[in-house]
Motif scaffolding. Structure first.
Motif, PDB file in Angstrom:
ATOM      1  N   THR A 121     -23.948  43.882 -18.497  1.00 25.53           N
ATOM      2  CA  THR A 121     -25.053  43.883 -19.450  1.00 25.53           C
ATOM      3  C   THR A 121     -24.684  43.029 -20.661  1.00 25.53           C
ATOM      4  O   THR A 121     -23.654  43.269 -21.298  1.00 25.53           O
ATOM      5  CB  THR A 121     -25.381  45.308 -19.908  1.00 25.53           C
ATOM      6  OG1 THR A 121     -25.649  46.126 -18.766  1.00 25.53           O
ATOM      7  CG2 THR A 121     -26.571  45.317 -20.841  1.00 25.53           C
ATOM      8  N   PRO A 122     -25.505  42.033 -21.000  1.00 25.22           N
ATOM      9  CA  PRO A 122     -25.163  41.186 -22.148  1.00 25.22           C
ATOM     10  C   PRO A 122     -25.355  41.917 -23.467  1.00 25.22           C
ATOM     11  O   PRO A 122     -26.109  42.902 -23.553  1.00 25.22           O
ATOM     12  CB  PRO A 122     -26.140  40.013 -22.016  1.00 25.22           C
ATOM     13  CG  PRO A 122     -27.317  40.592 -21.291  1.00 25.22           C
ATOM     14  CD  PRO A 122     -26.750  41.615 -20.341  1.00 25.22           C
ATOM     15  N   ALA A 123     -24.686  41.434 -24.497  1.00 30.14           N
ATOM     16  CA  ALA A 123     -24.890  41.990 -25.831  1.00 30.14           C
ATOM     17  C   ALA A 123     -26.318  41.692 -26.288  1.00 30.14           C
ATOM     18  O   ALA A 123     -26.931  40.721 -25.833  1.00 30.14           O
ATOM     19  CB  ALA A 123     -23.876  41.382 -26.799  1.00 30.14           C
ATOM     20  N   PRO A 124     -26.859  42.522 -27.167  1.00 34.60           N
ATOM     21  CA  PRO A 124     -28.235  42.284 -27.646  1.00 34.60           C
ATOM     22  C   PRO A 124     -28.416  40.853 -28.160  1.00 34.60           C
ATOM     23  O   PRO A 124     -27.626  40.368 -28.972  1.00 34.60           O
ATOM     24  CB  PRO A 124     -28.388  43.309 -28.777  1.00 34.60           C
ATOM     25  CG  PRO A 124     -27.450  44.412 -28.406  1.00 34.60           C
ATOM     26  CD  PRO A 124     -26.269  43.731 -27.770  1.00 34.60           C
ATOM     27  N   GLY A 125     -29.431  40.182 -27.650  1.00 35.13           N
ATOM     28  CA  GLY A 125     -29.703  38.814 -28.066  1.00 35.13           C
ATOM     29  C   GLY A 125     -29.021  37.754 -27.242  1.00 35.13           C
ATOM     30  O   GLY A 125     -29.383  36.572 -27.334  1.00 35.13           O
ATOM     31  N   ASP A 126     -28.034  38.141 -26.422  1.00 36.27           N
ATOM     32  CA  ASP A 126     -27.338  37.176 -25.575  1.00 36.27           C
ATOM     33  C   ASP A 126     -28.030  37.064 -24.221  1.00 36.27           C
ATOM     34  O   ASP A 126     -28.586  38.046 -23.723  1.00 36.27           O
ATOM     35  CB  ASP A 126     -25.878  37.589 -25.356  1.00 36.27           C
ATOM     36  CG  ASP A 126     -25.033  37.429 -26.607  1.00 36.27           C
ATOM     37  OD1 ASP A 126     -25.510  36.762 -27.543  1.00 36.27           O
ATOM     38  OD2 ASP A 126     -23.919  37.979 -26.630  1.00 36.27           O
ATOM     39  N   PRO A 127     -27.986  35.883 -23.610  1.00 40.66           N
ATOM     40  CA  PRO A 127     -28.590  35.727 -22.280  1.00 40.66           C
ATOM     41  C   PRO A 127     -27.749  36.403 -21.205  1.00 40.66           C
ATOM     42  O   PRO A 127     -26.546  36.633 -21.381  1.00 40.66           O
ATOM     43  CB  PRO A 127     -28.619  34.214 -22.086  1.00 40.66           C
ATOM     44  CG  PRO A 127     -27.466  33.714 -22.910  1.00 40.66           C
ATOM     45  CD  PRO A 127     -27.413  34.626 -24.109  1.00 40.66           C
ATOM     46  N   VAL A 128     -28.371  36.716 -20.075  1.00 43.20           N
ATOM     47  CA  VAL A 128     -27.651  37.264 -18.926  1.00 43.20           C
ATOM     48  C   VAL A 128     -26.734  36.201 -18.359  1.00 43.20           C
ATOM     49  O   VAL A 128     -27.109  35.028 -18.235  1.00 43.20           O
ATOM     50  CB  VAL A 128     -28.649  37.736 -17.849  1.00 43.20           C
ATOM     51  CG1 VAL A 128     -27.924  38.164 -16.587  1.00 43.20           C
ATOM     52  CG2 VAL A 128     -29.501  38.885 -18.388  1.00 43.20           C
TER      53      VAL A 128
END
Length: 267
Positions: A87-94
């Protein structure tokens, strides 16, 4: 029972791998090589003013590339991450190259295709494409299952070599169509052992592989892949696309960073 299950899982994984490159070359019998070398030496002494004749496979092992300069053909790099949570960090793309690990002690197979691509213009090389492949891999192993467990990690890079010359041709060994491409794998990273409950450790793997018979050569195209001499010559006169994939298997792995970097040369 554990050893048998582990062996069967490994055997199944290996059976699915593409044909291996780099170790295909076999030298001519030593007696033939010595005989050819002596004959060439005698002829050179008897006719020193004559123009040098072409060397043979028996004399030097690879007659097609003999005496030619090395050409730099480019490089590629492929990256894969293994994690218990991608799961990416909030705001980061997959991250499309992150593979979520199955809960221990299950195996996690992975196969990430087309991680890097290069296209060589026609006539970039005369008779072969060589490789300098270096994996740089970090793996963290962990056992929190409450019991002793076998661990395993396996990773390799495979290369899909595409050419219009391979369209309409079939593998002489299997009869299967090439469909414009052949796929080869270079040496893999394999590690296995046992973890006691509560064990945690990390390892880094790196081992360069450089050209022996080459990733693909004119001689291999004729002798192994069934091309005619004319088709093999044309293969190197047309554009060649090479795609890298990374595949493998992991068990009792908590996280891994996998990078394969490969430089290509020719003659």
């Amino acid at each position: 029972m554990i050893r048998a299950t582990l062996f069967l899982a490994l055997a199944a994984g290996l059976a699915a791998l593409p044909a291996a490159a780099d170790d295909e070359f076999l030298s001519p019998p030593a007696a033939d090589a010595l005989r050819a070398g002596r004959q060439a030496t005698i002829e050179a002494k008897l006719r020193p003013q004559a123009s040098a004749k072409a060397v043979t496979v028996e004399e030097v092992g690879d007659a097609d590339s003999f005496g030619r300069n090395v050409k730099w053909l480019g490089l590629m790099s492929g990256y894969v991450a293994l994690s218990t949570d991608c799961t990416p960090a909030p705001g980061d793309p997959v991250d499309p190259n992150c593979v979520t690990l199955n809960p221990a002690p299950a195996f996690t197979p992975f196969n990430q295709a087309d991680l890097a691509v290069v296209t060589l213009p026609g006539r970039s090389t005369h008779s072969l494409i060589c490789h300098w492949q270096t994996p740089i891999i970090s793996v963290a192993y962990s056992n929190a299952t409450g019991a002793r467990q076998p661990y395993r990690f396996q990773a390799l890079a495979s290369y899909r070599i595409e050419s219009e010359v391979l369209q309409g041709l079939n593998d002489p060994n299997t009869g299967d169509p090439y469909n414009g491409a052949i796929e080869l794998a270079l040496g893999s990273i394999n590690d296995a052992g046992y973890l006691e409950d509560g064990d945690f450790f990390t390892r880094q793997y790196t081992q360069s592989r450089t050209c022996i018979a080459g990733l693909v050569s004119k001689r291999a195209l004729v002798e192994q892949y069934g091309l005619t001499d004319a088709q093999a010559r044309r293969f190197f006169r047309e554009p060649i696309t090479i795609r890298m994939s990374i595949r493998g298997n992991a068990r009792m792995v908590e996280a891994a960073n996998i990078n394969f970097g490969t430089r290509f040369t020719g003659d």
